[in-house]
Design an enzyme around this catalytic site. Structure first.
Site, PDB file in Angstrom:
ATOM      1  N   ARG A  37      36.677  26.903  41.522  1.00  0.00           N
ATOM      2  CA  ARG A  37      37.390  28.177  41.666  1.00  0.00           C
ATOM      3  C   ARG A  37      38.556  28.045  42.649  1.00  0.00           C
ATOM      4  NH1 ARG A  37      35.391  34.055  44.051  1.00  0.00           N
ATOM      5  NH2 ARG A  37      36.784  35.345  42.773  1.00  0.00           N
ATOM      6  N   SER A  87      41.510  37.317  41.096  1.00  0.00           N
ATOM      7  CA  SER A  87      40.399  36.570  40.510  1.00  0.00           C
ATOM      8  C   SER A  87      39.184  37.476  40.602  1.00  0.00           C
ATOM      9  CB  SER A  87      40.158  35.266  41.278  1.00  0.00           C
ATOM     10  OG  SER A  87      39.046  34.566  40.753  1.00  0.00           O
ATOM     11  N   SER A  88      38.643  37.867  39.460  1.00  0.00           N
ATOM     12  CA  SER A  88      37.600  38.892  39.419  1.00  0.00           C
ATOM     13  C   SER A  88      36.337  38.438  40.130  1.00  0.00           C
ATOM     14  CB  SER A  88      37.274  39.250  37.963  1.00  0.00           C
ATOM     15  OG  SER A  88      38.409  39.734  37.298  1.00  0.00           O
ATOM     16  N   GLU A  89      35.513  39.419  40.468  1.00  0.00           N
ATOM     17  CA  GLU A  89      34.206  39.152  41.067  1.00  0.00           C
ATOM     18  C   GLU A  89      33.389  38.275  40.117  1.00  0.00           C
ATOM     19  OE1 GLU A  89      30.394  41.942  41.590  1.00  0.00           O
ATOM     20  OE2 GLU A  89      32.191  42.664  42.625  1.00  0.00           O
TER      21      GLU A  89
END
Length: 359
Positions: A37, A87-89
Site C-alpha cells: 500500500r 486511498s479508501s479505508e
C-alpha cells in the site's frame, strides 16, 4: 520499492492483511499481503486541529504504521483545500471486494482509479488482463499506471468519465466503483453480461446489484457505512442565473437528525445533496443547511423554523423521512435497489415499501 524500510513494511503488511481478513472466508488475503500500500501512497495528507493540511511521507515517524492501519488516507486536494482523492479505508475495500465476488476468469471494470491500490489488488488476484480502470484525472492515471507497472501489474488504465464505461473491452462480468454516485450509471448496465455483479457507493451506502435480462438489476445495500468522494466529471456547474424563488417556513424536525440518523436515507431521497452545519462558541449545534444543484435550499435552526427556497422543497423530504423513521437509525441492509432501463428506485424493507427515485 527497495528501501531500508522494506523488511518493516513487509512485516507490517503481513500483520495488516491477516488482521484485516480475520474471520472472513475472503480470497483476498494474498492480494492484501502481496500489494504494498505504501507504494501507492508515498505521501498522504493529514489535517491538524486548526484545519491545516500537512504532508506525511516515509521520512516521517509513524508513516508506515498509518499506511498499514485500517484508515482512509487523503492524497489530493483541490485549489480550495478540499480533498478530491484518497486511498479508501482497507476494511471498506475488503467488504466491497468480497461483495463483488470476483473470481479468476471474471472481467472487472473499475470506476475511479485513484491511487491505483484497488486496481492493484484486483490485478494481483485476477490477472492484469482482466482489469480495466478509469479516472477523470489524467495525473492520477499517470501516477497509478507508473506505480502499477513497478509492481509488475499492468491493468488497462485510461483517462475519461468512468460513468461512460469502456465498450471496447465489454462485456464485463463485474463492475466496482470507488467514487460516490447518485445512481448506477446507465451506460455501464449496457456493457455487462447477464448475471454480472455491480458494487458501487450510492448515496452514503454501498449497493450490490445483480444484472438480469434487458438491463434490469436488483439488489440491496451492504451494512457498511460509506462516505466516498463524489465522482468528478469534466462538465460545467449548473447556471442558477435568473432563478426566481420564494421562501417558505415550516416547523423543523430536530436539526441533529439530518446529520445523524437520517443521513443515509436522505442521501437516497435527495441524490447528490450537500449539507453544512453551524455551531456556537461552545460547540453546540445551532443549525443545518441543505442544498442541491438546481438551487433549492433549506436552512433549519435549532428551536426555530425552516426556510426553504428554490424549485424543490427540500425540508419536505426531511419531514417525510422523519415520519417513516420516527426513532433510531435505519439499517442500511434494509434498503434495496431496483433498476430498469428507464428508472432506478431505492426501497425500504420491501419493493412495495417506502421508495425514492434515483433516476
Amino acid at each position: 520499492m527497495n528501501s531500508p524500510n522494506n523488511n518493516t513494511a513487509a512485516e507490517l503488511r503481513a500483520k495488516f492483511a491477516a488482521a484485516l481478513c480475520e474471520g472472513h472466508s475472503s480470497g483476498w488475503l494474498a492480494a492484501f499481503a502481496d500489494v504494498p500500500r505504501e507504494h501507492f501512497v508515498p505521501i498522504f495528507l493529514r489535517q491538524d486541529e486548526q484545519g491545516a493540511w500537512d504532508e506525511v511521507s516515509a521520512a516521517d515517524p509513524g508513516y508506515l504504521e498509518t499506511v498499514y492501519a485500517d484508515t482512509a488516507l487523503t492524497t489530493q486536494l483541490d485549489e480550495h483545500g478540499v480533498p478530491t482523492s484518497s486511498s479508501s479505508e482497507p476494511g471498506l475495500m475488503l467488504a466491497m471486494l468480497d461483495a463483488l465476488d470476483a473470481q479468476v476468469g471474471d472481467t472487472v471494470y473499475e470506476l475511479g482509479t485513484g491511487t491505483g491500490y484497488n486496481a492493484a489488488l484486483l490485478a494481483s488476484r485476477l490477472g492484469s488482463d482482466s482489469v480495466v480502470s478509469v479516472d477523470v484525472d489524467p495525473e492520477l492515471v499517470r501516477l497509478a499506471r507508473e506505480r502499477l507497472a513497478q509492481c509488475r501489474l499492468h491493468p488497462f488504465t485510461f483517462t475519461g468519465d468512468g460513468a461512460e464505461g469502456y465498450p471496447a473491452r465489454a462485456p464485463y462480468s463485474r463492475v466496482i466503483a470507488t467514487a460516490g454516485l447518485q445512481c448506477i450509471p446507465p451506460p455501464l448496465l449496457s456493457q455487462v453480461r447477464e448475471g454480472a455483479v455491480i458494487v458501487a457507493p450510492v448515496g452514503f451506502g454501498v449497493a450490490r446489484v445483480v444484472v438480469r435480462d434487458h438491463g434490469e438489476a436488483t439488489g440491496r445495500f451492504l451494512p457498511t457505512p460509506a462516505f466516498f468522494m463524489p465522482r468528478r466529471t469534466t462538465g460545467r456547474s449548473p447556471d442558477f442565473a435568473g432563478l426566481e424563488v420564494q421562501p417558505v417556513e415550516r416547523t423543523a424536525v430536530p436539526a441533529q437528525d439530518v446529520l445523524d440518523r437520517l443521513k443515509f436515507p436522505l442521501s437516497l431521497a435527495l441524490p447528490g445533496y450537500h449539507s453544512c452545519s453551524w455551531r456556537d462558541d461552545a460547540g453546540d449545534l445551532t443549525g443545518v443547511g441543505l442544498w442541491v444543484d438546481d438551487g433549492s435550499t433549506a436552512t433549519a435552526h435549532v428551536g426555530g423554523k425552516v426556510r426553504q427556497i428554490g424549485p424543490r422543497r427540500l425540508w419536505d423530504n426531511v419531514e417525510e423521512l422523519a415520519s417513516i423513521f420516527p426513532k433510531g437509525t435505519p439499517a442500511r441492509e434494509d434498503f434495496g435497489l431496483a433498476i430498469t432501463p428507464d428508472s432506478q428506485r431505492t426501497w425500504y424493507r420491501a419493493p412495495d415499501g417506502p421508495s425514492w427515485t434515483l433516476l
